[in-house]
Design an enzyme around this catalytic site. Structure first.
Site, mmCIF file in Angstrom:
data_model
loop_
_atom_site.group_PDB
_atom_site.id
_atom_site.type_symbol
_atom_site.label_atom_id
_atom_site.label_comp_id
_atom_site.label_asym_id
_atom_site.label_seq_id
_atom_site.Cartn_x
_atom_site.Cartn_y
_atom_site.Cartn_z
ATOM 1 N N CYS A 64 81.154 30.186 50.848
ATOM 2 C CA CYS A 64 81.635 30.369 49.468
ATOM 3 C C CYS A 64 82.418 29.142 48.984
ATOM 4 O O CYS A 64 83.488 28.847 49.508
ATOM 5 C CB CYS A 64 82.501 31.632 49.433
ATOM 6 N N CYS A 71 85.979 29.801 47.678
ATOM 7 C CA CYS A 71 86.855 30.154 48.809
ATOM 8 C C CYS A 71 87.380 28.891 49.469
ATOM 9 O O CYS A 71 88.566 28.806 49.831
ATOM 10 C CB CYS A 71 86.099 30.994 49.843
#
Length: 105
Positions: A32, A35
């Site tokens: 991600c 993230c």
């Protein structure tokens, strides 16, 4: 210090150990992009606010925890006090993360 959660039992133990402290769980995935952008900021907050318990849960490795908390997107931040959810939000929003930390700590 940010603590990496290994499985659902580890998460339960860490929540019990936190007692009444604010716990922020960062549900993330290694793949991600947002993230990865948030990771250094989360480390900064953990160092700046050692009285707040910061946990990271990899949704691919700890599927049980992700299911238990109904995680639909990453990153999702879940704020708990005494094991009770006080707020949650999804997305890489540094201001919102810090504002909620200050509001609930």
């Amino acid at each position: 210090m940010v603590q990496l959660v290994t499985d659902a039992a580890d998460l339960a133990t860490k929540l019990t150990d936190a007692k009444e402290k604010l716990v922020i769980i960062d549900f993330f995935a290694k793949w991600c992009g947002p993230c990865k952008l948030m990771a250094p900021f989360i480390e900064e907050l953990a160092n700046e606010y050692p009285d707040v318990v910061m946990l990271k849960v990899d949704v691919d490795e700890c599927e049980e925890a992700a299911i238990e908390y109904n995680i639909q997107s990453m990153p999702t931040f879940v704020f708990l006090k005494s094991k009770t959810e006080v707020v949650r939000f999804s997305g890489a929003n540094k201001d919102k993360l810090k504002d909620n930390l200050l509001k609930h700590k």
